[in-house]
Design a protein around this motif. Sequence first.
Motif, short mmCIF file in Angstrom:
data_model
loop_
_atom_site.label_atom_id
_atom_site.label_comp_id
_atom_site.label_asym_id
_atom_site.label_seq_id
_atom_site.Cartn_x
_atom_site.Cartn_y
_atom_site.Cartn_z
N ALA A 49 151.06 41.26 -72.40
CA ALA A 49 151.79 40.76 -73.57
C ALA A 49 151.58 41.63 -74.81
O ALA A 49 152.14 41.34 -75.87
N SER A 50 150.79 42.69 -74.70
CA SER A 50 150.34 43.42 -75.88
C SER A 50 151.47 44.12 -76.64
O SER A 50 151.33 44.36 -77.84
N ARG A 51 152.54 44.46 -75.97
CA ARG A 51 153.63 45.19 -76.63
C ARG A 51 154.89 44.35 -76.78
O ARG A 51 155.98 44.88 -77.00
N ARG A 52 154.74 43.05 -76.66
CA ARG A 52 155.88 42.15 -76.78
C ARG A 52 155.93 41.50 -78.16
O ARG A 52 154.91 41.34 -78.81
N LYS A 53 157.13 41.13 -78.58
CA LYS A 53 157.34 40.60 -79.93
C LYS A 53 158.09 39.28 -79.85
O LYS A 53 158.73 38.95 -78.86
N SER A 54 158.00 38.54 -80.94
CA SER A 54 158.75 37.28 -81.05
C SER A 54 159.25 37.13 -82.48
O SER A 54 158.66 37.70 -83.42
N THR A 98 159.95 36.44 -72.38
CA THR A 98 160.40 36.92 -71.07
C THR A 98 159.25 37.30 -70.15
O THR A 98 159.48 37.54 -68.96
N LEU A 99 158.01 37.34 -70.66
CA LEU A 99 156.88 37.64 -69.78
C LEU A 99 156.72 36.54 -68.73
O LEU A 99 156.65 36.81 -67.52
N GLN A 100 156.63 35.29 -69.18
CA GLN A 100 156.48 34.20 -68.22
C GLN A 100 157.75 34.04 -67.39
O GLN A 100 157.69 33.64 -66.22
N GLU A 101 158.89 34.38 -67.97
CA GLU A 101 160.15 34.26 -67.24
C GLU A 101 160.28 35.32 -66.16
O GLU A 101 161.07 35.17 -65.22
N LEU A 102 159.52 36.41 -66.28
CA LEU A 102 159.50 37.45 -65.25
C LEU A 102 158.55 37.09 -64.12
O LEU A 102 158.82 37.39 -62.95
#
Length: 596
Positions: free
Chosen positions: A189-194, A131-135
């Motif tokens: 992106a440091s606090r994002r997960k996949s 969702t980072l790039q989607e934002l």
Amino acid sequence: MRLIDALTRQLKWFDDDKIPKYAILSHRWEDEEVLYEDMRSGNAPRMKGYAKLQNACEQARRDDCQYIWIDTCCINKDSSSELSEAINSMYAWYQNSERCYAFLSDVQLRSGESVVGDDFERSVWWERAWTLQELIAPGQIDFFEHSWRHIGTRSTLLDRISKTTGIHKNALLERRPHDFSIAQRMSWASRRKSTRREDVAYSLLGIFDVNMPMLYGEGMKAFVRLQEEIIKRSDDQSIFAWEASTEQPQLLAESPWAFRNCRDIVPCPIPHHRPSPYSLTNMGLEIQIPHILWSLNTYLALLLCHDQTTKHHVGIFLGVNAGPGQHARIFLDKASIQYIRPERFIELELRQSAQLTYGTNVPTHVQQEELLRASPHSGKLLIRQIGWHWTGSLYGFRLGACYAWPRELEGSEQLTVYARRWDPRTMTMELPDGSYGTAGVVVFRHPARSRNPCVAIKLGFDVEFRPVCLIWYHFPPPKTVDYRPLETLVAEEPQSPQELDRFLDSRWVGGDGQEYGSLGVSATEFPGVTFDGMKPESEMCYFTGTDRRLLKQRNSLLERTGLSVQFSYEMIPALRGRHGWVFKLLFEKDFHPIRN
């Protein structure tokens, strides 16, 4: 590109030059999502996720978009080539969409309220990698809550979104991520997960405008590959400004989490240093970067980036014993980076350059630029990606067999040590990293009417972090002197940090420009030590770090005493395998001091 017809709910393929106007959905995957094979088989209406697809299609029609793209069902994931193409193209697909719908299923407007509450910031949508790039990528993005009620746009919710994500407002409004440093973008992106570990890297391809093949199964190696691709296209050294989360850091970070504190790290020049190209080779990173000796076996390399708030530059620690001509990134005092003012770095670099090149007698016509160009620390470095097991070096001394009177010195009260960092359990004294000079003073007491000489020793490191020592001693006092027991050789023991600083004075360590170039001109000063009114004889000893042989400027006095000074660089079991300098002071058994 495969799209869904918002009216018929059917999939349709479009070539790149015939793609129509379309909307796009941003969401997080939940139970029973409609997949590509479900659309093909006609099973989609029976899936729980079909309601989301319907609502997205209806919103697209209201916005005058005949087609919509949804990642769950518009990609045939059974085709590895199609999946790879889709992941490499996804940022562009969001960027080229007419509108983007961000569906936050765990956010709900309360009855009668028009402004969403705190659950907006707590949504899991903000934690997902994709969702980072989607934002950032879409031109227009609308947010919808659980019941598909509109709760705002990226512009109207800008302050809340920036605070929640840590992304700069300009990046959200202008949608030009390349205006921001590599470290800043990584921090987003440091606090994002996949769900899949590889997606942590694959979800950032568009943010950094790079492409690379998908290799599911490689784990976090994908993130290292991403950084390697970025280095091929950028000279932004902030990619190395991350903070390690393990005790054996690599050159490149293991995950975006390492960049969590890099929101304000931006490229910045260093005075008197021009940037030069660098590249990754099969042996590591080959880079020309200013670096100085910081501690024993350790360099501080200064990156061309700084914290835009404090203006402090970022330095990384490099160990020098990784192999012939090689370095590796290391921890020092549990830190992998050091913030330092650029003028302070230049000051340290000039000092080292002057002392290593000219000694203390620097010609007046020599300019700063000449000194920096002549610096041995301005050449190229080869930094390995994978370091060795680094236990760190003791930056100080361990007192080994230090005695002058085997019998009398059996009690610990016969020996006094003055140091800022002294551990009597391991018999070690240490200097703060990044400094040089006096590590400590060792003073030997002696019993009454002793016929043996009194000894005091200063131990320290010169500017090149080589061990040096200053030995003071005197022979038995004449008969006219009162033979009262001497409590100590120190007239007054240091009672405050200021007195200790005076006692541990470092003026004796410097650069005198003589044969061995690293010993101070104030060698006769030993503040705070008296020898019962007698003027002691003194000896300066210097030990090279290259061939590890003891060199003495004046050897006759030391030989008269029967004292033997030894240095050895070895592993110290008491320090769990760390290496360090062991100092030994020995006294010949059959020696009888000469009477004056």
